[in-house]
Design an enzyme around this catalytic site. Structure first.
Site, PDB file in Angstrom:
ATOM      1  CG  HIS A 257      -2.215   1.108   1.125  1.00 26.79           C
ATOM      2  ND1 HIS A 257      -1.742   1.961   1.295  1.00 26.79           N
ATOM      3  CD2 HIS A 257      -3.212   0.801   1.143  1.00 26.79           C
ATOM      4  CE1 HIS A 257      -2.832   2.737   1.652  1.00 26.79           C
ATOM      5  NE2 HIS A 257      -3.345   1.748   1.083  1.00 26.79           N
ATOM      6  CD  GLU A 309      -6.100   2.654  -1.506  1.00 33.43           C
ATOM      7  OE1 GLU A 309      -6.869   3.040  -1.834  1.00 33.43           O
ATOM      8  OE2 GLU A 309      -5.723   2.200  -0.044  1.00 33.43           O
ATOM      9  CB  CYS A 402      -8.000   9.654   3.531  1.00 31.32           C
ATOM     10  SG  CYS A 402      -8.159   8.527   2.664  1.00 31.32           S
TER      11      CYS A 402
END
Length: 638
Positions: A257, A309, A402
């Site tokens: 990630h 991600e 986020c």
């Protein structure tokens, strides 16, 4: 141009190395008075930040804190355990904004939310509304996904910002109570602590270092070091997604990630700065090189995979499927800045500049009303967008929001990333109209960068009895550099990315740096299969793209760039808030022969014919601010 706040210059910001640190450079004070970044920050201050509390209310974030404080119905609203962090990032952004200018409304909003955070905290310092409101199996039972320490990290960073901006300790007291709680719970085997564990999302590590810097409490630094060094030992199942496959000190590739990896490496740089840990410094230098040479897009964006991600493999840098999360661009800036402070090397600020102008800034619309979570380098003709957080179309807010408050806090603190000082003098990393200052010297700057390459610098404050060095970063992309001192104009060659001017300066001394901004064509390493046979257009620090809105009468998938024709520059004050475009010659390839199978022997493609067309390239940061349509950065060539 006025520099109205020059008398208020003071070094504040999210990274402040301690007095005994091994930092090669220390952040200097900066003020942005006008120009490109001033305009973007004004939108942040006037539009983005004021909307924050309303959006956080509608998404349930503030409701959750209210419920944990016993002031609402006790239910958790939202889908994720880390929703508290959106509140903390907004508080951090508001704090940096208040450090620059008083704002009674913003201050009242921040104080009201801080009161709510105080009320939500448990008596022992614990604070995570997800678990406090009955989600999950209880405290620290799900370190991989529960994000309790991740939430603590953003709380700490907000508290440090608020303390530095206002001098008040209310939020800092909350953060210290949580940090003290964590220090009493987490520790290595044999420490007598209840849990030997790490969070699935690094963030608390770099926050704890900054809390140590703010308070002088060594326990926080030691706890950060413990967390960093326990990654890679299988505490979360040994997955690269959580940076648990290999210890930081042994890693040779950035992996997993992207945001989590870069937050962890930012903490490693902080620790190396404070402790002189050579192993962590070497790891940072090695991994930064691996990232930039094999896993970074032209825009500075990182993260090839939508799935998890993830960074992806070396040279796996797709276009339409590029993930390039806005938060990952922010994390890259944070890590590179820390490496610049640690080493003094200009290359780290080169990447900061590229990422700020491109991979980061594309994440927020020009009007500040909508956002991109992912930042692809191509949207194809006929694209059917799935919507949701990972849409290639701008979105008002996200279920996992986020990115928006993360953008807010970086824009609000941007003055921190402009310049540094050391015993020899002042180093200017990013060029803006405003002021750069240390305790001893102050330099004013007037520039229309990135549209023009003239950077006029005037010494405003200087010791009269000793020489010092004014160091100017010359960007990696710049091939033509001239320096004007008085009537003398000369071409100069920087050393290691820095142009160093040492002398005994006088107030009023003026230096003009001229950076060549001719548009250029860029190719990628041939191992980047996705763009082999293509070029991109750049000018100065800006990456350019084609948008469907500028090319009616056909799509972009058939466009071929004619590299034999020169590129031209045209300033368009009427377009996208005022931009400099690059005009190029190209063709639309003829339609493929009729048939049902799009493959064949070499030479059976439509070929080099087709209609001539003038191409208008706009800065990548400004894409997706008009009607929906195709976009591409990399262009096939004849």
């Amino acid at each position: 141009m006025p520099r109205s706040r020059s008398s208020q210059v003071r070094p504040t910001g999210p990274v402040r190395p301690g007095p005994d640190s091994r930092a090669a450079l220390r952040p200097a004070a900066g003020v942005i008075d006008s120009g490109f970044w001033h305009a973007r920050r004004e939108v942040n201050a006037r539009v983005c930040l004021p909307q924050g509390p309303e959006l956080l209310e509608s998404a349930g974030n503030l409701h959750n804190l209210r419920s944990a404080a016993g002031r609402a119905d006790g239910t958790f609203q939202g889908d994720y355990p880390f929703l508290d962090t959106d509140v903390y990032k907004w508080l951090e952004a508001a704090s940096w904004q208040l450090a620059q200018a008083p704002d009674a409304v913003l201050e009242a909003q921040a104080e009201e939310i801080i009161t709510l955070v105080e009320a939500a905290q448990e008596p022992d310092g614990y604070l995570s509304t997800w678990f406090q409101l009955g989600k999950g199996e209880g405290r620290y039972t799900d370190l991989r996904w529960g994000h309790e320490l991740y939430c603590a990290g953003h709380l700490i960073q907000a508290a440090v910002a608020h303390h530095r901006a206002t001098g008040r300790t209310r939020l800092l007291d909350v953060a210290r109570a949580f940090a003290d709680h964590l220090d009493g719970v987490f520790g290595p085997p044999g420490s007598g602590k209840a849990i030997d564990g790490i969070d699935g999302h690094p963030e608390v590590e770099t926050a704890l270092v900054e809390l140590y810097r703010e308070t002088g409490e060594r326990r926080y630094l030691d706890l950060a070091a413990y967390f960093v060094d326990r990654h890679g030992h299988g505490l979360l199942g040994g997955e690269s997604y959580c940076q648990d496959r290999v210890p930081v000190r042994e890693a040779t590739e950035v992996e997993g990630h992207a945001v989590r990896q870069l937050y962890l490496l930012a903490a490693a740089a902080d620790l190396a700065t404070e402790t002189g840990d050579g192993g962590l410094r070497a790891a940072g230098e090695r991994l930064w090189h691996a990232m930039t040479t094999t896993k970074t897009h032209l825009t500075g964006g990182v993260g090839a995979h939508h799935d998890q991600e993830d960074f992806g493999d070396p040279y796996e840098l797709p276009n339409e499927r590029a993930y390039c999360e806005t938060c990952a661009a922010i994390a890259s800036v944070q890590w590179s800045w820390r490496m610049a402070l640690l080493t003094g090397e200009a290359r780290y600020s080169d990447l900061v500049e590229r990422t700020l102008f491109n991979g980061f800034l594309a994440g927020v619309s020009l009007d500040g009303e909508s956002w991109l979570y992912v930042n692809p380098l191509q949207v194809r003709d006929g694209h059917v967008d799935p919507g949701g957080d990972h849409s290639a179309r701008r979105t008002r807010w996200f279920r996992c929001a986020c990115c928006p408050p993360n953008v807010m806090r970086l824009l609000a603190s941007l003055e921190h990333y402009l310049a540094t000082g050391d015993e020899d003098g002042l180093q200017i990393h990013q060029y803006v109209t405003g002021t750069y200052a240390t305790d001893q010297v102050s330099v004013g700057c007037v520039t229309d960068y990135p549209w023009h390459g003239t950077i006029a610098l005037t010494v405003e404050r200087t010791p009269a009895d000793r020489p010092w060095t004014l160091s100017l970063r010359v960007p990696q992309w710049c091939e033509e550099v001239r320096l004007r001192c008085g009537e003398e104009v000369r071409e100069v060659t920087p050393a290691d990315g820095w142009l160093r001017l040492e002398r005994t300066w006088a107030e009023g001394d003026r230096v003009v740096l001229e950076l060549g901004l001719e548009p250029r064509l860029t190719t990628a390493d041939p191992r980047v299969d996705a763009v082999r046979g293509c070029v991109a257009i750049e000018r100065g620090p800006l990456v350019y793209c084609l948008e469907q809105a500028d090319h009616p009468g056909g799509g972009l998938d058939d466009i071929v760039l004619d590299t034999a024709r020169p590129l031209a520059v045209k300033h368009r004050p009427d377009l996208l808030g005022g931009v400099t475009t690059v005009v190029a010659a190209g063709r639309r390839r003829p339609a493929a022969p009729a048939g049902w199978w799009p493959y064949g022997p070499p030479g059976t493609s439509p070929g080099d014919g087709g209609e001539s067309v003038e191409l208008t390239a706009v800065p990548y940061y400004a894409w997706a601010n008009r009607e929906d349509g195709a976009m591409r950065v990399w262009l096939p060539t004849s």
